[in-house]
Design a protein around this motif. Structure first.
Motif, PDB file in Angstrom:
ATOM      1  N   ASP A 239       0.970  -1.108   0.020  1.00 21.38           N
ATOM      2  CA  ASP A 239       0.117   0.150   0.085  1.00 21.38           C
ATOM      3  C   ASP A 239       0.941   1.382   0.088  1.00 21.38           C
ATOM      4  OD1 ASP A 239      -2.261   1.435   0.010  1.00 21.38           O
ATOM      5  OD2 ASP A 239      -3.159   0.657   1.685  1.00 21.38           O
TER       6      ASP A 239
ATOM      7  N   ASP B  83       1.579   5.534  12.936  1.00 22.42           N
ATOM      8  CA  ASP B  83       0.855   6.408  11.997  1.00 22.42           C
ATOM      9  C   ASP B  83       0.866   6.028  10.770  1.00 22.42           C
ATOM     10  OD1 ASP B  83      -0.227   7.451  14.555  1.00 22.42           O
ATOM     11  OD2 ASP B  83       1.336   9.178  14.584  1.00 22.42           O
TER      12      ASP B  83
ATOM     13  N   LYS C  78       1.427   3.486   8.863  1.00 19.83           N
ATOM     14  CA  LYS C  78       0.756   2.184   8.396  1.00 19.83           C
ATOM     15  C   LYS C  78      -0.668   2.173   8.713  1.00 19.83           C
ATOM     16  CE  LYS C  78       1.178  -0.635  12.642  1.00 19.83           C
ATOM     17  NZ  LYS C  78      -0.480  -0.982  12.832  1.00 19.83           N
ATOM     18  N   ARG C  79      -1.495   2.994   9.554  1.00 19.17           N
ATOM     19  CA  ARG C  79      -2.525   3.439   9.819  1.00 19.17           C
ATOM     20  C   ARG C  79      -3.612   3.459   8.646  1.00 19.17           C
ATOM     21  NH1 ARG C  79      -2.384   6.667  14.099  1.00 19.17           N
ATOM     22  NH2 ARG C  79      -2.251   4.767  15.556  1.00 19.17           N
ATOM     23  N   ASN C  80      -4.695   2.807   8.306  1.00 23.33           N
ATOM     24  CA  ASN C  80      -5.597   2.829   7.442  1.00 23.33           C
ATOM     25  C   ASN C  80      -5.067   2.333   6.098  1.00 23.33           C
ATOM     26  OD1 ASN C  80      -7.630   4.088   9.082  1.00 23.33           O
ATOM     27  ND2 ASN C  80      -6.684   6.079   8.923  1.00 23.33           N
ATOM     28  N   THR C  81      -3.987   1.416   6.322  1.00 25.68           N
ATOM     29  CA  THR C  81      -3.389   0.830   4.990  1.00 25.68           C
ATOM     30  C   THR C  81      -3.495  -0.588   5.286  1.00 25.68           C
ATOM     31  OG1 THR C  81      -1.074   0.464   5.693  1.00 25.68           O
ATOM     32  CG2 THR C  81      -1.673   2.671   4.720  1.00 25.68           C
TER      33      THR C  81
ATOM     34  N   GLU D 226      -1.628  -2.751   8.041  1.00 31.07           N
ATOM     35  CA  GLU D 226      -1.831  -2.676   9.483  1.00 31.07           C
ATOM     36  C   GLU D 226      -1.910  -4.315  10.101  1.00 31.07           C
ATOM     37  OE1 GLU D 226      -4.078   0.464  11.710  1.00 31.07           O
ATOM     38  OE2 GLU D 226      -5.225   0.403  10.033  1.00 31.07           O
TER      39      GLU D 226
END
Length: 417
Positions: A355, A409, A411-414, A417
């Motif tokens: 991502d 932060d 890696k968040r919303n990818t 995670e």
């Protein structure tokens, strides 16, 4: 870029008569008519930029200072300036984050000193550094290529060398001159990765050094003070991935193995070593146990020791990448998307498990370095290098930026995670 010491406002000690003194003369400009310029042309000193005067021996020429590497350690942000042009006061520098972090364009301090960066003052001084790294023992490691990469006047004035500096005292701990039978020239030694078993075993460190030009992987053992070389087809570039379009420039590069990073430490102490060529979308892996045994380097057939991990997907060429032990994620600098990608090492390696963390075609042009500090903050240098090489930088805008983000932060919303 600007420096606290440009070399033009203070007296520098007279050069050592025994040291090579190198100043470029009048360069013979060669204009070439071709639509595609290859990285081999760059290495051979043929570059086409208009309106820039390199025929100058001034100690500081602002335009010629293009930063390449970035590494953070406890309030100091190390920034490298390879000597690809004249007018670079110091190749290894740092930004004092406690003092200057609020500035949009902070000045650079030469490291470990301004005098140590004057290559024609002593044979023991620094010539040209591309990237740095900090190990678990609070030591700064880097390669001095020993080469002045001035266009049409490239000169190997020293043997390339491995340096270690103690960050607690800023004193040089070790310098290892790489033998010529291992490395012909230093022009492909743009990075290194340090493998330390634990902070209590600092003397057992290994350095893994990719050579993007000769497409080899070198291993240096600190304990034995020896170095050996691996060769493998996986170190080569992918011919179908060498055509690039970055920052409005279309060109072709053939850079081989470029970046190495270490995976999580296994119960038996071993680690996977991930690596890739820059002109490639593929990732490969080998055990550090294979690399650390010098006799393995002499084998003509490596069997299944080196393995294909998979493809990141189309147009996912990457310069540097690094494994983050807090998250298990490998973050990598994507040059065609002008951003940062990610892959969680707990997942299979495929395009679907990768991502994008961040990307911007205007403010993140050519991410040249990516490092993660001991606090879990990722630092990325973007330096617009293709525009510098093939066109002309707009000096009225910011061309070089350092981007940072906490890895949790990031890696968040990818899918990482």
């Amino acid at each position: 870029m600007d420096f606290y010491n440009r070399g033009d406002v203070r007296a520098v000690r007279q050069p050592n008569p025994s040291a090579p003194v190198v100043f470029p003369g009048k360069y013979e400009r060669r204009r070439i008519k071709r639509k595609v310029i290859t990285s081999r042309d760059i290495l051979d000193g043929v570059e086409t930029r208009s309106g820039i005067d390199d025929d100058d021996s001034r100690p500081y020429i602002p335009y010629n200072n293009v930063p390449m590497g970035v590494t953070h350690f406890r309030g100091r942000l190390f920034v490298t300036m390879p000597r690809r042009r004249v007018g670079i006061p110091s190749t290894l520098n740092y930004i004092d984050m406690r003092r200057d972090s609020a500035q949009s364009s902070p000045k650079l301090h030469a490291y470990p000193s301004f005098e140590m960066n004057q290559f024609n003052s002593s044979e023991l001084n620094l010539v040209s550094v591309y990237r740095t790294t900090v190990d678990a023992c609070q030591r700064l490691w880097f390669i001095d290529t020993g080469m002045l990469e001035y266009p049409n006047n490239r000169q190997q004035i020293r043997r390339p060398s491995i340096w270690i500096v103690d960050l607690k005292t800023d004193r040089q701990l070790m310098r290892f001159d790489i033998p010529e039978e291992i490395v012909e020239t230093g022009r492909g030694l743009a990075s290194l990765t340090i493998d330390v078993p634990s902070p209590n075993q600092c003397d057992q460190a290994y350095a893994y050094i990719p050579d993007l030009v000769y497409r080899r992987l070198y291993v240096y053992s600190l304990a034995t003070d020896r170095m050996w070389s691996f060769e493998h087809n996986y170190f080569n570039f992918d011919p179908v991935a060498g055509d690039l379009h970055i920052g409005g420039q279309t060109f072709r590069w053939d850079d081989g193995i470029f970046s190495v990073t270490l995976g999580r430490q296994q119960p038996d102490g071993s680690r996977d070593v991930y690596f890739h060529a820059m002109a490639s979308n593929n990732e490969f892996v080998v055990s550090n146990r294979v690399l650390q045994l010098e006799s393995n380097a002499a084998r003509s057939d490596h069997g299944n020791d080196f393995r294909v991990l998979g493809s990141r997907g189309q147009n996912k060429q990457s310069t540097m990448h690094q494994y983050d032990p807090r998250t298990g994620v490998v973050f990598y600098a994507e040059i065609q998307t002008n951003g940062v990608g990610c892959w969680n090492s707990r997942n299979p390696f495929s395009a679907a498990t990768h991502d994008t963390v961040a990307a911007n075609a205007e403010t993140m042009i050519y991410p040249s370095d990516l490092t993660i500090d001991e606090d879990g903050t990722m630092w990325v240098m973007t330096n617009s290098m293709p525009i510098f090489i093939y066109s002309t930088l707009d000096t009225n805008v910011f061309n070089f930026r350092i981007w940072k983000q906490d890895t949790i932060d990031a890696k968040r919303n990818t899918v990482c995670e």
